[in-house]
Design a protein around this motif. Structure first.
Motif, PDB file in Angstrom:
ATOM      1  N   LEU A 406      -3.869  -0.841   4.312  1.00  0.00           N
ATOM      2  CA  LEU A 406      -5.071  -0.316   3.677  1.00  0.00           C
ATOM      3  C   LEU A 406      -5.973  -1.420   3.128  1.00  0.00           C
ATOM      4  O   LEU A 406      -7.192  -1.261   3.068  1.00  0.00           O
ATOM      5  N   PRO A 408      -6.247  -5.167   3.909  1.00  0.00           N
ATOM      6  CA  PRO A 408      -5.975  -6.475   4.508  1.00  0.00           C
ATOM      7  C   PRO A 408      -6.794  -7.565   3.797  1.00  0.00           C
ATOM      8  O   PRO A 408      -8.012  -7.434   3.709  1.00  0.00           O
ATOM      9  N   THR A 457      -7.657   1.017   9.220  1.00  0.00           N
ATOM     10  CA  THR A 457      -7.836   2.242   8.450  1.00  0.00           C
ATOM     11  C   THR A 457      -8.699   3.251   9.207  1.00  0.00           C
ATOM     12  O   THR A 457      -9.245   4.169   8.622  1.00  0.00           O
TER      13      THR A 457
HETATM   14  C1  LIG Z   1     -10.273  -5.808   2.906  1.00  0.00           C
HETATM   15  C2  LIG Z   1     -10.872  -4.523   3.281  1.00  0.00           C
HETATM   16  O1  LIG Z   1     -11.993  -4.459   3.748  1.00  0.00           O
HETATM   17  N1  LIG Z   1     -10.113  -3.460   3.113  1.00  0.00           N
HETATM   18  C3  LIG Z   1     -10.536  -2.133   3.430  1.00  0.00           C
HETATM   19  C4  LIG Z   1      -9.488  -1.436   4.289  1.00  0.00           C
HETATM   20  O2  LIG Z   1      -9.886  -0.113   4.472  1.00  0.00           O
HETATM   21  C5  LIG Z   1     -10.148   0.651   3.298  1.00  0.00           C
HETATM   22  C6  LIG Z   1     -10.481   2.043   3.700  1.00  0.00           C
HETATM   23  O3  LIG Z   1     -11.589   2.084   4.562  1.00  0.00           O
HETATM   24  C7  LIG Z   1     -11.228   0.027   2.468  1.00  0.00           C
HETATM   25  O4  LIG Z   1     -11.429   0.754   1.276  1.00  0.00           O
HETATM   26  C8  LIG Z   1     -10.833  -1.370   2.153  1.00  0.00           C
HETATM   27  O5  LIG Z   1     -11.872  -1.959   1.444  1.00  0.00           O
END
Ligand SMILES: CC(=O)N[C@H]1CO[C@H](CO)[C@@H](O)[C@@H]1O
Ligand code: HEM
Ligand SMILES: *[C@@H]1O[C@H](CO)[C@@H](O)[C@H](O)[C@H]1NC(C)=O
Ligand SMILES: *[C@@H]1O[C@H](CO)[C@@H](O)[C@H](O)[C@H]1NC(C)=O
Length: 565
Positions: A406, A408, A457
């Motif tokens: 969720l 990275p 995601t």
């Molecule tokens: C690091 C980053 O961009 N993480 C995203 C991963 O996905 C979720 C859900 O879309 C985002 O909320 C995070 O910001």
């Protein structure tokens, strides 16, 4: 007018000597307090566009023109929109939904890049990473300047040698030896928190979680990578954290900072270094040099005294230095060793700290999951060993991977094709001219971006609960949808990237992650300070970090109470 002349001389430098980084630094510092950077940029833009046109004219093999979002800014394309967004993953996912899993976006200075989130295209891309797709020359220049000619910068045969010489230092046996280091650092934090709770006279206190996790991560990296104790958990100020925190905690990056960042036209995490912070950066450089000299001297002395035992070295760089000489194909110069040290710090410190902080935030947001995890840890009894961390705690494992999926820490990266390529896609893509195609042509010189954060995601890949923190998905056989299984990377996640240049520190990071979470969650209960409606946003620094909406800094304050059973 004065600014224009100044920028012209800068531009001519760019063309005569391609020393982009120093040029940018010059532009940046000379124009620091003004907003004319944008003006300078448009002059550079014109010239780049001309150069681009020349390049295109020489090519016959053409990159397929794809659909994509319109240019929202004349100079920066959509790059500015991306940087200023607090949810880039959502932006990328929306574009993929609208234009297809492979699409193009306009970038800085009239450029464009192809974004890939199609699973088949990704597999193809990673099979050709390192050889057909490489870092842009601008990024390499910046890496060489800031971190030196180490593994992040190296290419081709030189890269192969460097990767091979570092690999043994990241073996399972090596990480097993580091496990007590991770425990020791985390215990230091635990002891300090207990003392703070006692001193407060109440049963809970607010802890700046990100700052503490940064200290744990930094001290662990110092000891495991270079047998050096940064002592940040003992209150020693560290120039390393200072450098990174200053970048991340400026409440809102100035227009100049954003311009600089965009001009460097890179999204890789180590490249954003505003000139105003170069003094701190020099300090960091000096610290690393001192540590490496000390390490080199110690190993040299041991060699002379004949007490050198190649397998007994406790640190990654120590192992690298000791192995030097025993295999003549894998030698590293002192300059390279210094570069590897800075790279390990840059690549390993903040990434891991951010990942762990996100996990604690998610656990605070999801008390049931936190409770279930604590039950597993308490039922297990003693502190798990390295082997037990690998296989005996399935729920801990699921929580860690769900946090990595969720959130990275490295959200996306960009490469350039060094040869013409045809990329196959799993579902046909509609080109700009309305044609449905099953593969796209990528001509030499084309930029290719991988939006890690939106891939991991994406609803179309992970299913309707893609955005939900649900560790359980990792525990059942059919918990991972077929489409996600088509992503061939480690656990179908691109969080550590994939292919030959996949993160070398993955095992290191996972072990540290599990140790920290298991010690802290067993002993403490984490809650959102301002209740369940607390919102969290992303803020740009070297890497996107979480910030509680309304907070100035990136400390991530959470309410922490002792778990009393
Ligand atoms: C690091 C980053 O961009 N993480 C995203 C991963 O996905 C979720 C859900 O879309 C985002 O909320 C995070 O910001
Ligand atoms: C959660 C923590 C981590 C994440 C998410 C992460 C992620 C990544 C990613 C995505 C890459 C590829 C970058 C690119 O190709 O542009 C990478 C490379 C790398 N990482 Fe990590 N990393 C983490 C922890 C670590 C740690 C702890 C270390 C070392 C101690 C480390 C060392 C490296 C190195 C040396 C590379 C370059 C490898 C190469 O080019 O061959 N990383 N990492
Ligand atoms: C961990 O801490 C203990 C006690 O402070 C110390 O004796 C031990 O050497 C440390 N271990 C490592 C690997 O740092
Ligand atoms: C490794 O060995 C080579 C050859 O003996 C030497 O030139 C080089 O300086 C050594 N590297 C380090 C870091 O000591």
């Amino acid at each position: 007018m004065y600014y224009l002349t100044a920028s012209f001389s800068v531009v001519s430098h760019t063309i005569m000597g391609p020393d982009l980084y120093s040029v940018l630094l010059t532009v940046h510092s000379s124009l620091a307090r003004s907003t004319v950077l944008i003006g300078a940029a448009s002059v550079i833009a014109t010239i780049w566009a001309l150069r681009g046109a020349l390049r295109v004219a020489r090519r016959t093999f053409r990159t397929t023109r794809l659909r994509g979002p319109p240019r929202t800014d004349l100079v920066f394309g959509v790059s500015k929109q991306i940087i200023e967004s607090t949810d880039t993953a959502a932006l990328y996912e929306a574009w993929a939904g609208k234009y297809g899993a492979v699409y193009e976006v306009p970038t800085t200075l009239g450029g464009r890049k192809i974004m890939i989130s199609d699973t088949r295209a990704l597999t193809h891309y990673f099979s050709k990473e390192t050889w057909s797709y490489v870092l842009t020359s601008e990024t390499r220049l910046i890496i060489r300047r800031t971190l030196g000619p180490g593994i992040l910068w190296a290419q081709g045969e030189d890269y192969k040698r460097q990767r091979k010489s570092l690999t043994p230092a990241f073996s399972q046996a090596a990480i097993r030896k580091f496990t007590p280091i991770f425990y020791n650092s985390t215990h230091k934090a635990k002891v300090a928190w207990d003392a703070m709770i006692d001193a407060s006279g109440s049963d809970s206190i607010v802890i700046k979680v990100q700052s503490w996790i940064n200290h744990i991560s930094l001290d662990s990296i110092g000891l495991a990578c270079f047998s050096h104790d940064f002592g940040s958990l003992d209150g020693k100020p560290a120039s390393v954290t200072a450098v990174l925190d200053m970048i991340a905690s400026s409440p809102k990056p100035s227009a100049v900072d954003i311009g600089f960042f965009l001009l460097s036209e890179v999204f890789s995490f180590f490249t954003y270094l505003p000139a105003t912070r170069t003094k701190l950066f020099h300090e960091l450089q000096q610290t690393m040099e001192d540590i490496s000299k000390e390490l080199l001297a110690r190993i040299k002395k041991e060699k002379e005294e004949g007490v050198l035992d190649e397998n007994e070295e406790r640190s990654i760089i120590g192992m690298l230095m000791k192995a030097n000489g025993s295999n003549s194909d894998l030698q590293s110069s002192p300059e390279e060793v210094l570069a590897q040290m800075k790279i390990l710090l840059a690549a390993g410190y903040e990434t891991t700290a951010i990942a762990i902080t996100w996990a604690l935030l998610e656990l605070a947001r999801n008390p049931d999951i936190q409770h279930k995890l604590r039950q597993e840890l308490l039922a297990f009894g003693e502190e798990p060993t390295y082997n037990q961390l690998q296989s005996s705690l399935p729920y801990l494992d699921a929580v860690v991977h769900e946090a990595l999926r969720l959130h990275p820490p490295v959200a996306d990266f960009i490469r350039v094709a060094v040869e013409n390529d045809i990329i196959p896609v799993s579902e046909s893509v509609i080109t700009k001219s309305g044609e449905a195609v099953n593969s796209i042509s990528v001509a030499r010189g084309t930029l290719v971006g991988i939006p890690i954060s939106s891939i991991n995601t994406s609803v179309s890949i992970w299913g309707s609960d893609a955005k939900v923190f649900r560790p359980e998905r990792w525990l059942t056989e059919d918990g991972i949808p077929k489409k996600a299984q088509d992503i061939q990377a480690y656990r179908h996640l691109l969080t550590f990237s994939d292919g030959p240049r996949t993160c070398i520190g993955k095992g290191f990071a996972l072990t540290e992650f599990k140790v920290v979470i298991s010690v802290l969650v067993r002993s403490f209960v984490f809650e959102l300070r301002d209740g369940p409606d607390t919102r969290v946003e992303l803020v740009i620094g070297m890497l996107p970090r979480p910030r509680i909406v309304g907070e100035q800094g990136v400390d991530v304050p959470l309410r922490v109470r002792r778990y009393e059973g």
